[in-house]
Design an enzyme around this catalytic site. Structure first.
Site, short mmCIF file in Angstrom:
data_model
loop_
_atom_site.label_atom_id
_atom_site.label_comp_id
_atom_site.label_asym_id
_atom_site.label_seq_id
_atom_site.Cartn_x
_atom_site.Cartn_y
_atom_site.Cartn_z
N GLU A 1 15.67 2.38 32.83
CA GLU A 1 14.64 1.59 33.05
C GLU A 1 15.19 -0.08 32.72
OE1 GLU A 1 11.99 2.54 29.74
OE2 GLU A 1 12.90 1.11 28.24
N HIS B 1 20.45 -0.95 16.78
CA HIS B 1 19.03 -0.38 17.25
C HIS B 1 18.22 0.25 15.83
CE1 HIS B 1 20.45 -1.33 21.28
NE2 HIS B 1 21.25 -0.47 21.00
N LYS C 1 9.98 10.95 25.39
CA LYS C 1 9.64 9.60 26.12
C LYS C 1 9.16 9.74 27.53
CE LYS C 1 13.01 6.89 23.23
NZ LYS C 1 13.17 7.71 22.46
N ARG D 1 4.24 9.63 12.81
CA ARG D 1 4.52 9.89 11.53
C ARG D 1 4.19 8.64 10.82
NH1 ARG D 1 9.15 6.81 11.20
NH2 ARG D 1 10.64 7.25 12.71
#
Length: 480
Positions: free
Chosen positions: A199, A234, A115, A291
């Site tokens: 974040e 999630h 990330k 993908r």
């Protein structure tokens, strides 16, 4: 490309094989001992036992899979999703062995697999980012200082992560240290990499993703968006295309941002750029999945494009034969992931034998399926049985077709998410389009699902009784 090996199992293996078959390409299936009698094994032209049931002894054996592909004269390998699909080392090994990896180049997988590296790569394109830091940290004192600067609540995320692992929401400073330690521990266990970053936590977020496809000739297209905000742990469970909240202008802006993300890492093939959207419809780059996505069918239905066929054509070096202007949204599609999980018990996996397994049919109904009646649901893999997709001329029609398909889908022997799916598609928040990633937390509970089931049973009983009385009261001609 005359023969490809599908390095996967279940519904996605069958899905890829169906397109390959239409294109005149032979297919090779691999299977573990527990999957010996699985549909994907019989569907393929050739099938090879790859190892024992645990994925670490079968579907994750990259070198062995490559060896089998070479021995059987395959030209390429399609990884599906999960397993080795986002493993840069595997993609590189496929390339180095003279085979075609039907996916992006290993360098792009590496960049987008982190990330932090992904954020660094897309910086030059000025793509909106969630406020936070661009480096991995483990120092709690430093983390507290950063959190105070950007403001609580914050989100701690594993740099190498996905699927909600290594992710913690922290509402207050007093909980930061314990949650950070948990995130680091979980990330280390799941990915072998404990690096995390911080974040700002976007409240009331929606999860909107853009499907892209890029060829080796510099062309990159976006195939519009998918709404993926209905999630548990999630992880997505309901998806739809298009999203009800995007205007044509916002759709174009997000699509162009997704194209820039792909351009930032010299991307080739199918990929998905994921964004978070806040209550004011500001969007922020989240990550890129390198993908084919589980939810790709909804995009195929609204665009009329076979994404797997495009993947194969791009891997063969062909130029994309359509332009962005030619792509149009036609109708609406919704998808339910049918998991062998118990929605009454925190969505825990439900294993057992499929005593009854009857697929729904009908106009606008598609089932990407990997199981059949009499099969056992193994404990070794993701518990998804199939993907149920419904298409309509508009959103209402798609939802109604989905609800009927759920009723017509007969499964006995394991608990599934069918009842939960019905709860979602029937719910006013979903029907109105006024929902976010907190849908389950805000509206769902096992008690709510049970109450709905009882009400349905009561209504069914009343209808049956009325019909019985009607039949009894019919005028009968007396016989003499």
């Amino acid at each position: 490309m005359k023969k490809i090996l599908i390095a996967n199992r279940g519904e996605i293996a069958v899905r890829v094989m169906k397109t390959a078959q239409k294109m005149g390409i032979k297919t090779v299936a691999i299977y573990s001992t527990v999957d010996r009698n699985a549909p994907h094994v019989r569907f393929a032209d050739e099938a090879v036992l790859i190892g024992e049931a645990p994925s670490s002894e079968s579907y994750l054996l990259g070198d062995k899979i490559i060896e089998v592909a070479k021995e059987l004269g395959a030209d390429g390998i399609h990884p599906g999703y999960g397993f080795l699909s986002e493993n840069a080392d595997f993609a590189e090994a496929v390339e180095n062995n003279g085979l075609i990896f039907i996916g992006p180049k290993s360098a792009a997988i590496r960049t987008m697999g982190s990330k932090l590296a992904a954020k660094e790569a897309v910086k030059q394109y000025k793509i909106p980012m969630v406020p936070g830091i661009d480096e991995a940290i483990s120092d709690v004192k430093k983390a507290k200082a950063i959190a105070k600067e950007i403001g609580f609540p914050i989100l701690i995320k594993a740099s190498a992560g996905g699927g909600g692992k290594g992710m913690r929401i922290v509402e207050e400073e007093k909980n930061l240290e314990s949650q950070m330690n948990r995130a680091i521990s979980e990330a280390t266990s799941a990915f072998g990499d404990g690096s995390v970053f911080i974040e700002k936590y976007v409240s009331s977020p929606r999860h909107i993703e853009i499907q892209i496809m890029a060829d080796t000739h510099g062309n990159i297209l976006y195939f519009f968006e998918r709404e993926c905000s209905i999630q548990r742990r999630h992880q997505k469970v309901v998806e739809e295309a298009p999203s009800v909240i995007l205007t044509p202008q916002l759709r174009a802006k997000m699509g162009e941002a997704a194209v820039d993300v792909a351009r930032a890492c010299d991307y080739v093939g199918a990929g998905t750029v994921e964004f978070l959207m806040d209550a004011s419809h500001n969007f922020y780059f989240l990550e890129m999945n390198t993908r084919l996505q589980v939810e790709h069918p909804v995009t195929e239905l609204i665009t009329g494009v076979d994404l797997v066929a495009l993947q194969i054509k791009v891997a063969r070096g062909e130029k994309l034969s359509i332009t962005q202007e030619e792509l149009k949204i036609m109708g609406h599609a919704v998808e339910l992931r049918v998991y062998a999980e118990d929605p009454l018990n925190e969505f825990l996996p439900s294993v057992g034998m499929l005593e009854t397994y009857k697929l729904p049919k009908g106009e606008g109904v598609r089932v990407d399926n990997g199981f059949e009646e009499g099969m056992d649901v193994p404990i070794y893999y993701d518990p998804m049985l199939s993907k149920l997709i419904a298409y309509g001329a508009n959103r209402e029609e798609a939802i109604q077709r989905m609800l009927k398909a759920i009723d017509d889908y007969k499964i006995e022997g394991v608990m599934t998410t069918l009842g939960f799916g019905k709860f979602v598609f029937d719910h006013e928040a979903f029907r109105s389009g006024n929902f976010d990633t907190h849908f389950i937390k805000n509206y769902y509970s096992p008690q709510a699902l049970l109450k709905e089931a009882r009400e349905e049973a009561k209504i069914a009983a009343i209808i049956a009784l009325k019909q019985y009385n009607k039949d009894q009261n019919k005028v009968r001609i007396p016989t003499t």
